[in-house]
Design a protein around this motif. Sequence first.
Motif, PDB file in Angstrom:
ATOM      1  N   ALA A 176      43.293  45.327  56.120  1.00 28.56           N
ATOM      2  CA  ALA A 176      44.347  45.988  56.439  1.00 28.56           C
ATOM      3  C   ALA A 176      44.192  47.563  55.962  1.00 28.56           C
ATOM      4  CB  ALA A 176      45.787  45.451  55.581  1.00 28.56           C
ATOM      5  N   LYS A 177      45.060  48.280  56.269  1.00 33.22           N
ATOM      6  CA  LYS A 177      44.649  50.082  55.996  1.00 33.22           C
ATOM      7  C   LYS A 177      45.353  50.342  54.639  1.00 33.22           C
ATOM      8  CE  LYS A 177      44.467  52.007  60.483  1.00 33.22           C
ATOM      9  NZ  LYS A 177      45.332  52.665  61.421  1.00 33.22           N
ATOM     10  N   THR A 242      49.755  46.311  54.712  1.00 32.23           N
ATOM     11  CA  THR A 242      50.319  46.615  55.844  1.00 32.23           C
ATOM     12  C   THR A 242      49.192  47.515  56.612  1.00 32.23           C
ATOM     13  OG1 THR A 242      51.996  47.542  56.992  1.00 32.23           O
ATOM     14  CG2 THR A 242      51.401  48.420  54.898  1.00 32.23           C
ATOM     15  N   ASN A 243      49.462  47.815  58.006  1.00 29.42           N
ATOM     16  CA  ASN A 243      48.576  48.625  58.768  1.00 29.42           C
ATOM     17  C   ASN A 243      49.287  49.865  58.973  1.00 29.42           C
ATOM     18  OD1 ASN A 243      46.180  47.622  58.866  1.00 29.42           O
ATOM     19  ND2 ASN A 243      46.532  46.259  60.362  1.00 29.42           N
ATOM     20  N   GLU A 244      50.598  49.888  58.738  1.00 30.33           N
ATOM     21  CA  GLU A 244      51.761  50.979  58.850  1.00 30.33           C
ATOM     22  C   GLU A 244      51.760  51.971  57.784  1.00 30.33           C
ATOM     23  OE1 GLU A 244      54.107  50.927  61.615  1.00 30.33           O
ATOM     24  OE2 GLU A 244      52.572  49.303  62.290  1.00 30.33           O
TER      25      GLU A 244
END
Lengths: 261, 224
Positions: A176-177, A242-244
């Motif tokens: 994930a980012k 999260t990727n957000e």
Amino acid sequence: MKTPSPSIFRPDGGVDQSALKEHKALIEEIDRRKILRGAVSLGALTMLTGCNVTHTDAVQSVLKRISQFNDKVQELLFRPNHLAPTFSESQVVKPPRFNAYYDIEDIAPVNVASWKLELAGKIKDKRSWTAQQIYALPEQEWIVRHVCVEGWDYIGQWSGVNLREFLERIGADLTAKYVSFKCADDYYGSIDMATALHPQTILATKYAKEPITDPFGFPLRLRTATKLGFKNPKWITEIEVTNEYRGGYWEDRGFNWFSGI
Amino acid sequence: MTDITINSTDRHPRRLHPLALRIMHWINALAMIILIGSGWEIYNDEVIFGWLHFPHWMTIGGGPEGALQWHFAAMWLLMINGLCYLAYGLATGRFRRKLFPIWPRELIATVRDALRFKLAHDDITHYNPVQKLLYVGVILIIVVQVLSGLAVWKPVQFSELASLFYSFQGSRLVHFIGMALIVGFLVVHVALALLVPKTIGAMLTGGPEVDDGTDTRRELRRWP
């Protein structure tokens, strides 16, 4: 010299260029004055940077975009296995230096009995953690420099569970980012996964071998050796993978998001 | 139809300050003003000297977050423009022609003349030894300024570079002193330019034509 285009206003024999030649110096002089005037206006414009030019929306959006570009550059500059310089115990400053978006008198201590660490996002085991459970995890210690965006620094001695080990333990998606944090004082922040996985990034529970005191984030705070101080949230209550993009308290007020050191 | 031509338009004369150099000079001036003004605002957030705060009206950014945005934007302008300038100065031989050699004997003589107000300003195409020393000096200071700036920005990622400045506060101090020296240069540079206004004109329009071996194209041809 280009051949002049045919025109009814131009004599058949062509324009007498000798006049132009004679007054060449004068014409150049006029041109120079214009350039000089333009340059002086431009100079005057830069003098206004403090009040008018800098606060237009267009300028703000350009600056914001450059700051986002700088996030990308810092991601590239980041060396995942390069350790921050470490120091000896005798250099440790006690107590550490306080900073928050409010004064030290205004801190609201966390009630450790009711405190829980919640987990969210791309994590397999989202069961919450009590302080006791967290404090029972294997610890590691780093004596590293804390650098504040304001310009001050001090050497601090932090220990707690390594964040990578903790993320692996809870089955977080390490591809994930972002790893994002929420805090008891409504502060919030997020860091890139590469920094979260850096060997010197820990969930700190102790300072100078003693439990962290209230002003510095008891019972749990982030401590990473590769980011500015404000990227280290205190009194953490929730970790989300999260990727957000979640931004952060200061980042949403114009400070650079990556803020690596 | 006419075949009368004006000589000068065919000849493409070489100016004292070629266009590329003038553009780089003014971009550098703009970048420097932004970096200094925003740097002062950043400094104010955690002063090095208790007696020194920069008045808000002379800083850029309106606060630390804005100042940091300006500083880290103008940083690119200065670095990219500066690299172009260094490449240009080396490749065309302009540095070698304009800034070297600097002989100590001439340097002392120029200082003596200046103190007696006997310095000649008729020929702006040749720099006197004091000018040469100042220009070489400020170029080197700006290079060190970029390095100390990188050390303040990335004391961990560039820890090898940062260790040259002893500590984080060491890098900050060197960065501050570099700023002070650049501001000092600017004061002298602008004051002297105002005293001999044709130098400002030359940096805007190119200045007088020069033929004394200062043709950059000729220099380029000599380059292997």
